[in-house]
Design a protein around this motif. Sequence first.
Motif, PDB file in Angstrom:
ATOM      1  N   LEU A  70      56.498  24.401  -2.418  1.00 26.92           N
ATOM      2  CA  LEU A  70      56.189  25.831  -2.375  1.00 26.92           C
ATOM      3  C   LEU A  70      55.042  26.102  -3.341  1.00 26.92           C
ATOM      4  O   LEU A  70      55.010  25.569  -4.452  1.00 26.92           O
ATOM      5  CB  LEU A  70      57.428  26.622  -2.775  1.00 26.92           C
ATOM      6  CG  LEU A  70      57.420  28.129  -2.506  1.00 26.92           C
ATOM      7  CD1 LEU A  70      57.390  28.399  -1.006  1.00 26.92           C
ATOM      8  CD2 LEU A  70      58.661  28.766  -3.138  1.00 26.92           C
ATOM      9  N   HIS A  92      51.898  30.040  -0.444  1.00 22.63           N
ATOM     10  CA  HIS A  92      52.923  30.749   0.323  1.00 22.63           C
ATOM     11  C   HIS A  92      53.118  32.165  -0.209  1.00 22.63           C
ATOM     12  O   HIS A  92      53.364  33.097   0.558  1.00 22.63           O
ATOM     13  CB  HIS A  92      54.263  30.007   0.238  1.00 22.63           C
ATOM     14  CG  HIS A  92      54.234  28.618   0.786  1.00 22.63           C
ATOM     15  ND1 HIS A  92      53.969  27.513  -0.003  1.00 22.63           N
ATOM     16  CD2 HIS A  92      54.444  28.145   2.042  1.00 22.63           C
ATOM     17  CE1 HIS A  92      54.009  26.424   0.740  1.00 22.63           C
ATOM     18  NE2 HIS A  92      54.301  26.771   1.983  1.00 22.63           N
ATOM     19  N   SER A  94      52.297  33.703   3.183  1.00 21.80           N
ATOM     20  CA  SER A  94      53.464  34.144   3.945  1.00 21.80           C
ATOM     21  C   SER A  94      54.092  35.391   3.349  1.00 21.80           C
ATOM     22  O   SER A  94      54.744  36.157   4.050  1.00 21.80           O
ATOM     23  CB  SER A  94      54.515  33.024   3.976  1.00 21.80           C
ATOM     24  OG  SER A  94      54.003  31.870   4.598  1.00 21.80           O
ATOM     25  N   LEU A 144      60.035  30.324   3.388  1.00 21.03           N
ATOM     26  CA  LEU A 144      58.596  30.287   3.141  1.00 21.03           C
ATOM     27  C   LEU A 144      58.012  28.926   3.465  1.00 21.03           C
ATOM     28  O   LEU A 144      56.918  28.813   4.027  1.00 21.03           O
ATOM     29  CB  LEU A 144      58.311  30.654   1.684  1.00 21.03           C
ATOM     30  CG  LEU A 144      58.507  32.129   1.329  1.00 21.03           C
ATOM     31  CD1 LEU A 144      58.566  32.320  -0.180  1.00 21.03           C
ATOM     32  CD2 LEU A 144      57.388  32.985   1.927  1.00 21.03           C
ATOM     33  N   ARG A 145      58.748  27.865   3.132  1.00 20.85           N
ATOM     34  CA  ARG A 145      58.245  26.516   3.412  1.00 20.85           C
ATOM     35  C   ARG A 145      58.130  26.241   4.909  1.00 20.85           C
ATOM     36  O   ARG A 145      57.158  25.647   5.371  1.00 20.85           O
ATOM     37  CB  ARG A 145      59.165  25.465   2.783  1.00 20.85           C
ATOM     38  CG  ARG A 145      59.103  25.384   1.274  1.00 20.85           C
ATOM     39  CD  ARG A 145      59.874  24.170   0.779  1.00 20.85           C
ATOM     40  NE  ARG A 145      59.975  24.149  -0.672  1.00 20.85           N
ATOM     41  CZ  ARG A 145      61.035  24.555  -1.361  1.00 20.85           C
ATOM     42  NH1 ARG A 145      62.105  25.019  -0.717  1.00 20.85           N
ATOM     43  NH2 ARG A 145      61.054  24.489  -2.663  1.00 20.85           N
TER      44      ARG A 145
END
Length: 302
Positions: free
Chosen positions: A137, A167, A198, A254-255
């Motif tokens: 991340l 992210h 993101s 998120l990943r």
Amino acid sequence: MVSIQVAGEALVDIVNSVAHPGGSPLNVAVGLGRLGHEVTLATDLGTDEHGQLIADHLQGSGVELAEGSQSDAPTSTATVVLDESANASYEFELNCSLGKLAASEASLLHTGSIAAFRSPSAQKLIDLFLAAPPNQLRSYDPNLRPALVEDRAKAISHIEKLSSLSHVVKLSDEDSMWLYPGWDTDRVLEHLLDLGASLAVMTFGARGAEARTRNCEVVVPSLSVPTADTVGAGDAFMAGLLHGIVDGPLAQNLRDGSTLDRAELEAALQIAAACAGMTVARTGANPPTLSELNEFMAGAGR
């Protein structure tokens, strides 16, 4: 406990002739260390008195210095000037080239502020983000200091490149106004998402914060607390936000690019706001420990 790598400047804030450890990446590292995470900071420290002060501060907060972070060069300084509202401005003497940065297997990689927009350190940080393992991340906080920008176009290029590789991107409304004059919050946050983030977050000081993903928008108020000063408030917010993310399902969302749960995101932002509020209520960049945060959240019914 989550393993975290932070890279960027460490310095001393000199307030009324007294030196205090500071620098945005350092403050975020300290905030995350105090919240119980396994944190390593890659930075530039001298072996002088200021450097030792910072090293002791990091050790006391559970943060490890990365190999190669200390040298004989003088430690960076920022002389803090507080206005009548206790807002801070800074005069800098910098040594922040960053040595050889090595990718790690840490769960989270974070950077931001001065080292991330000035040469040669900015390109080194971009290369570090490019070399990050696929499952790591990545987060970024521009935390601009406009007086230190040597080339506006190049600085914006570095900032947008790091945003595209992260992210999570968190910026302040002041950052936004410098980067994108005339743009409203919606346009800025959408732009960060278009670059590749993101999760895009903007903070507004006493007016709270707004977060945006492709699927939802969350607004949280700031805490109403007596203000000692605002030093380190944004960094405490960043540390709290990352703690809220890595401590729950948001990190994996998120990943892998899956939809973030709105309630989980709001909870992470409330943790971030609590960390910022607790920091402005006391002097200097002094973010809460995990026990202090838990006690506060329990008392607030969160």
